[in-house]
Write a protein that holds these residues in place. Structure first.
Motif, PDB file in Angstrom:
ATOM      1  N   ILE A 278       0.836  -1.205   0.000  1.00 26.68           N
ATOM      2  CA  ILE A 278       0.000   0.000   0.000  1.00 26.68           C
ATOM      3  C   ILE A 278       0.865   1.248   0.000  1.00 26.68           C
ATOM      4  CG2 ILE A 278      -0.303   0.224   2.517  1.00 26.68           C
ATOM      5  CD1 ILE A 278      -3.255   1.006   1.867  1.00 26.68           C
ATOM      6  N   ALA A 279       2.058   1.178   0.628  1.00 19.43           N
ATOM      7  CA  ALA A 279       2.976   2.325   0.585  1.00 19.43           C
ATOM      8  C   ALA A 279       3.450   2.575  -0.842  1.00 19.43           C
ATOM      9  CB  ALA A 279       4.165   2.077   1.505  1.00 19.43           C
ATOM     10  N   LYS A 280       3.651   1.512  -1.587  1.00 20.78           N
ATOM     11  CA  LYS A 280       4.068   1.635  -2.989  1.00 20.78           C
ATOM     12  C   LYS A 280       2.986   2.306  -3.828  1.00 20.78           C
ATOM     13  CE  LYS A 280       5.073  -1.330  -6.969  1.00 20.78           C
ATOM     14  NZ  LYS A 280       5.132  -2.728  -7.437  1.00 20.78           N
ATOM     15  N   LYS A 281       1.726   1.883  -3.645  1.00 18.51           N
ATOM     16  CA  LYS A 281       0.619   2.495  -4.388  1.00 18.51           C
ATOM     17  C   LYS A 281       0.487   3.975  -4.046  1.00 18.51           C
ATOM     18  CE  LYS A 281      -2.178  -1.732  -4.504  1.00 18.51           C
ATOM     19  NZ  LYS A 281      -3.386  -2.372  -3.945  1.00 18.51           N
ATOM     20  N   ALA A 282       0.560   4.279  -2.749  1.00 18.46           N
ATOM     21  CA  ALA A 282       0.418   5.671  -2.313  1.00 18.46           C
ATOM     22  C   ALA A 282       1.560   6.528  -2.850  1.00 18.46           C
ATOM     23  CB  ALA A 282       0.384   5.734  -0.783  1.00 18.46           C
ATOM     24  N   ARG A 283       2.774   5.979  -2.849  1.00 18.90           N
ATOM     25  CA  ARG A 283       3.935   6.730  -3.344  1.00 18.90           C
ATOM     26  C   ARG A 283       3.819   7.007  -4.835  1.00 18.90           C
ATOM     27  NH1 ARG A 283       7.326   3.558  -1.447  1.00 18.90           N
ATOM     28  NH2 ARG A 283       7.837   2.306  -3.280  1.00 18.90           N
ATOM     29  N   GLU A 284       3.400   6.010  -5.605  1.00 20.71           N
ATOM     30  CA  GLU A 284       3.247   6.195  -7.053  1.00 20.71           C
ATOM     31  C   GLU A 284       2.201   7.270  -7.351  1.00 20.71           C
ATOM     32  OE1 GLU A 284       2.336   2.284  -8.415  1.00 20.71           O
ATOM     33  OE2 GLU A 284       4.438   1.649  -8.549  1.00 20.71           O
ATOM     34  N   ASN A 285       1.100   7.245  -6.612  1.00 19.07           N
ATOM     35  CA  ASN A 285       0.061   8.256  -6.796  1.00 19.07           C
ATOM     36  C   ASN A 285       0.570   9.640  -6.408  1.00 19.07           C
ATOM     37  OD1 ASN A 285      -2.162   9.787  -4.874  1.00 19.07           O
ATOM     38  ND2 ASN A 285      -2.993   9.204  -6.867  1.00 19.07           N
ATOM     39  N   TYR A 286       1.269   9.719  -5.290  1.00 18.84           N
ATOM     40  CA  TYR A 286       1.771  11.014  -4.802  1.00 18.84           C
ATOM     41  C   TYR A 286       2.749  11.640  -5.799  1.00 18.84           C
ATOM     42  CZ  TYR A 286       4.353  14.396  -1.994  1.00 18.84           C
ATOM     43  OH  TYR A 286       4.959  15.548  -1.555  1.00 18.84           O
ATOM     44  N   LEU A 287       3.684  10.838  -6.294  1.00 20.15           N
ATOM     45  CA  LEU A 287       4.693  11.364  -7.218  1.00 20.15           C
ATOM     46  C   LEU A 287       4.079  11.749  -8.556  1.00 20.15           C
ATOM     47  CD1 LEU A 287       7.656   8.911  -6.432  1.00 20.15           C
ATOM     48  CD2 LEU A 287       7.364  11.275  -5.652  1.00 20.15           C
ATOM     49  N   ALA A 288       3.128  10.938  -9.055  1.00 21.54           N
ATOM     50  CA  ALA A 288       2.484  11.250 -10.340  1.00 21.54           C
ATOM     51  C   ALA A 288       1.655  12.535 -10.229  1.00 21.54           C
ATOM     52  CB  ALA A 288       1.608  10.083 -10.790  1.00 21.54           C
ATOM     53  N   SER A 289       0.930  12.702  -9.120  1.00 15.68           N
ATOM     54  CA  SER A 289       0.122  13.919  -8.947  1.00 15.68           C
ATOM     55  C   SER A 289       1.018  15.143  -8.757  1.00 15.68           C
ATOM     56  CB  SER A 289      -0.810  13.761  -7.749  1.00 15.68           C
ATOM     57  OG  SER A 289      -0.083  13.634  -6.542  1.00 15.68           O
ATOM     58  N   LYS A 290       2.130  14.954  -8.086  1.00 13.06           N
ATOM     59  CA  LYS A 290       3.071  16.059  -7.866  1.00 13.06           C
ATOM     60  C   LYS A 290       3.684  16.524  -9.187  1.00 13.06           C
ATOM     61  CE  LYS A 290       7.582  16.914  -5.724  1.00 13.06           C
ATOM     62  NZ  LYS A 290       8.709  16.286  -5.003  1.00 13.06           N
ATOM     63  N   GLU A 291       3.995  15.554 -10.052  1.00 12.07           N
ATOM     64  CA  GLU A 291       4.629  15.866 -11.333  1.00 12.07           C
ATOM     65  C   GLU A 291       3.611  16.153 -12.431  1.00 12.07           C
ATOM     66  OE1 GLU A 291       7.023  12.455 -11.961  1.00 12.07           O
ATOM     67  OE2 GLU A 291       8.263  12.803 -10.168  1.00 12.07           O
ATOM     68  N   GLN A 292       2.313  16.129 -12.072  1.00 13.48           N
ATOM     69  CA  GLN A 292       1.229  16.412 -13.030  1.00 13.48           C
ATOM     70  C   GLN A 292       1.277  15.489 -14.242  1.00 13.48           C
ATOM     71  OE1 GLN A 292      -1.328  19.258 -12.783  1.00 13.48           O
ATOM     72  NE2 GLN A 292      -0.779  18.430 -10.794  1.00 13.48           N
ATOM     73  N   THR A 293       1.497  14.204 -13.972  1.00  9.08           N
ATOM     74  CA  THR A 293       1.534  13.211 -15.043  1.00  9.08           C
ATOM     75  C   THR A 293       0.484  12.128 -14.758  1.00  9.08           C
ATOM     76  OG1 THR A 293       3.235  11.904 -13.886  1.00  9.08           O
ATOM     77  CG2 THR A 293       3.990  13.570 -15.458  1.00  9.08           C
ATOM     78  N   ALA A 294       0.242  11.300 -15.753  1.00  2.38           N
ATOM     79  CA  ALA A 294      -0.659  10.171 -15.560  1.00  2.38           C
ATOM     80  C   ALA A 294       0.092   9.064 -14.827  1.00  2.38           C
ATOM     81  CB  ALA A 294      -1.162   9.666 -16.910  1.00  2.38           C
ATOM     82  N   LEU A 295      -0.644   8.226 -14.145  1.00  2.00           N
ATOM     83  CA  LEU A 295      -0.052   7.104 -13.434  1.00  2.00           C
ATOM     84  C   LEU A 295       0.393   6.047 -14.440  1.00  2.00           C
ATOM     85  CD1 LEU A 295       0.383   6.281 -10.446  1.00  2.00           C
ATOM     86  CD2 LEU A 295      -1.728   4.959 -10.630  1.00  2.00           C
ATOM     87  N   ALA A 296       1.627   5.581 -14.276  1.00  2.00           N
ATOM     88  CA  ALA A 296       2.141   4.550 -15.180  1.00  2.00           C
ATOM     89  C   ALA A 296       1.372   3.248 -14.989  1.00  2.00           C
ATOM     90  CB  ALA A 296       3.633   4.326 -14.922  1.00  2.00           C
ATOM     91  N   LYS A 297       1.293   2.440 -16.042  1.00  2.00           N
ATOM     92  CA  LYS A 297       0.662   1.134 -15.916  1.00  2.00           C
ATOM     93  C   LYS A 297       1.457   0.285 -14.927  1.00  2.00           C
ATOM     94  CE  LYS A 297      -1.179   0.794 -20.645  1.00  2.00           C
ATOM     95  NZ  LYS A 297      -1.136   0.000 -21.896  1.00  2.00           N
ATOM     96  N   SER A 298       0.779  -0.613 -14.253  1.00  2.00           N
ATOM     97  CA  SER A 298       1.454  -1.475 -13.285  1.00  2.00           C
ATOM     98  C   SER A 298       2.291  -2.527 -14.001  1.00  2.00           C
ATOM     99  CB  SER A 298       0.434  -2.172 -12.385  1.00  2.00           C
ATOM    100  OG  SER A 298      -0.306  -3.129 -13.128  1.00  2.00           O
ATOM    101  N   PHE A 299       3.265  -3.085 -13.281  1.00  2.00           N
ATOM    102  CA  PHE A 299       4.094  -4.147 -13.836  1.00  2.00           C
ATOM    103  C   PHE A 299       3.224  -5.326 -14.268  1.00  2.00           C
ATOM    104  CE2 PHE A 299       6.120  -8.250 -13.192  1.00  2.00           C
ATOM    105  CZ  PHE A 299       7.259  -8.148 -13.968  1.00  2.00           C
ATOM    106  N   ASP A 300       2.298  -5.740 -13.399  1.00  2.00           N
ATOM    107  CA  ASP A 300       1.456  -6.900 -13.704  1.00  2.00           C
ATOM    108  C   ASP A 300       0.624  -6.673 -14.960  1.00  2.00           C
ATOM    109  OD1 ASP A 300       2.371  -8.306 -11.524  1.00  2.00           O
ATOM    110  OD2 ASP A 300       0.779  -7.624 -10.195  1.00  2.00           O
TER     111      ASP A 300
END
Length: 491
Positions: A278-300
């Motif tokens: 869950i920390a990984k999901k939250a971090r990915e969301n936080y960084l993407a929103s901070k950088e004003q980009t779309a969330l990258a697709k997941s590895f899976d």
């Protein structure tokens, strides 16, 4: 006549048409949905749409997946509201579901069997049926969202009012149980770490659900509505729930190893715990929103796209190496990639977990297998990048509920997280700290949009016995017996 004018002049002067007055529709515990008739959006199907309009039907095919057809049959009840859209082409009307069960649309209308209908009552036609301004919104609640039937839950009502109902229908929906916390739509700042404590039976676990939903959505609601949202957010991975016990360990919570039962000889595989994920999901969301980009697709998601020919057609997948030669992926298990070398040699394998760790920058491969890992890593990294005009990621809050937090050895379970959980040690905080984890994951930090809500039974262990290092990092909220209830029951 003059007397009439004199007596009623103010009435006449004030009698101007009221402009832009919204029709307010209270939901009163009813639900709100989007229903799309996108399968009939072409000009050739206009006569079919006319039949639906004449009968005031909403329709769906009984084979529509992801539980949508079942929800249409069983979840829609009398009094629920729907807004009808013709795919992404046209916004049509808002309607109210009428009493009665579903039925089959006669085959001579659609030239195909399996279509089912529910009767509705049209309430408000679209004043602006053109959905072009909404084309960039791809969430399921929007006309262009890839869904047929989607519930608009109370955490989404404010957004739907702003973008869909007010500008296109002159309507706003309100939920009686929902209270906005800030008029600006911003989420109220909550403590990052909370423990609800008290004796047994005082509603700590019960209220942890409401607290988690409030943190994520910014909405206070009654428990029944909160539970519906909680289940949805848990399914989406924005809320997680775990119960601590005496055998719970750091390896369960963060990172560790587990036996690899697929392999004939004894060996171990990496394991990532609930907090790590869950920390990984939250971090990915936080960084993407901070950088004003779309969330990258997941590895899976990307990996499954690559191996799709193997799963569906039993065809091998070719991967081009730096040398220009190609190796073939021939089979994939839960943990292992089986491949054939360019020379024809078989019985070679790559670890899916190692591949994911390399893709995410957690580790490097220096053995001879690096020639096979890195071409696949490069392919996955390229496919993970957002393509085209993708909606920018919005900042979201994530919550981990830890029930019975004091039943485990807390210091042992949390390990180095004791430091990282502090608000001023989180990512982008004043005293930000990042650490290397035992699994080799470098620069691990806890994002500010991750919240912990614990529950603690003081009959098992008092707060005074909790590790002081942990105590000072959590805010404690007490839940105690309400003795007035006893007085009421005694009469």
């Amino acid at each position: 006549m003059l007397n009439f004018y004199s007596e009623n002049k103010n009435l006449i002067i004030d009698d101007e048409p009221i402009k832009d007055k919204l029709l307010t529709i209270p939901l009163n515990q009813k639900r709100l949905y989007k229903i799309s008739h996108g399968s009939f959006k072409t000009k050739a199907n206009e006569s079919i749409r006319d039949v639906f309009k004449e009968n005031q039907w909403i329709v769906i095919h009984e084979n529509t997946g992801k539980g949508q057809a079942e929800a249409f049959k069983n979840d829609l009840t009398e009094g629920d509201y729907v807004y009808i859209t013709i795919g992404g082409n046209e916004l049509f009307t808002i309607a109210k579901v009428k009493a009665g069960s579903w039925g089959y649309v006669p085959e001579d209308i659609t030239d195909e069997n399996g279509w089912i209908y529910r009767e509705v009552e049209y309430i408000k036609s679209a004043i602006n049926p053109d959905p072009s301004p909404l084309k960039s919104f791809k969430e399921f609640i929007y006309p262009s969202g890839n869904s047929t039937l989607t519930e608009i839950t109370i955490d989404k009502i404010e957004e739907a009012n702003k973008n869909i109902f007010e500008p296109h229908f002159d309507v706003e929906f309100i939920s009686e149980g929902a209270t906005k916390i800030k008029s600006q739509g911003e989420l109220q700042k909550h403590p990052n770490n909370i423990i609800l404590f008290g004796p047994p039976g005082t509603g700590k676990t019960y209220h942890s659900i409401d607290k988690a939903v409030e943190i994520v959505t910014g909405i206070k609601s009654n428990h029944e509505e909160s539970k519906v949202i909680f289940d949805k957010l848990k399914k989406e991975g924005q809320i997680e729930f775990v119960t601590f016990h005496q055998n719970y360990s750091y390896e369960d919570f963060m990172v560790g190893i587990r036996p690899d039962i697929e392999f004939e000889h004894l060996r171990f595989k990496p394991y990532k715990g609930i907090f790590y994920e869950i920390a990984k999901k939250a971090r990915e969301n936080y960084l993407a929103s901070k950088e004003q980009t779309a969330l990258a697709k997941s590895f899976d998601q990307v990996f499954n796209e690559i191996i799709k020919p193997i799963e569906e057609k039993n065809e091998s997948v070719e991967i081009t190496m730096v040398s220009g030669l190609k190796y073939k992926i021939t089979d994939v298990s839960d943990t292992t990639i089986h491949f054939t070398k360019p020379s024809g040699g078989t019985q070679h394998t790559l670890s899916i977990q190692t591949l994911q760790d390399v893709v995410e920058g957690i580790k490097e491969v220096t053995s001879g297998l690096a020639a096979y890992y890195y071409p696949l890593v490069k392919l996955i990294q390229e496919k993970r990048k957002p393509v085209g005009n993708v909606q920018k990621e919005k900042l979201k809050n994530f919550v981990l509920i830890i029930d019975e937090i004091n039943r485990a050895n807390i210091s042992k379970v949390f390990g180095e997280l004791i430091t990282l959980l502090e608000e001023d040690k989180r990512i982008d905080a004043k005293n930000e700290l990042r650490l290397t984890l035992p699994n080799g994951d470098k620069e691990f930090g806890v994002p500010p949009n991750l919240y912990l809500v614990g529950t603690m039974n003081t009959a098992d262990k008092s707060i005074a016995l909790i590790d002081i290092a942990l105590r000072r990092r959590f805010e404690f909220i007490g839940y105690f017996p309400d003795y007035s209830k006893l007085e009421e029951s005694d009469g």
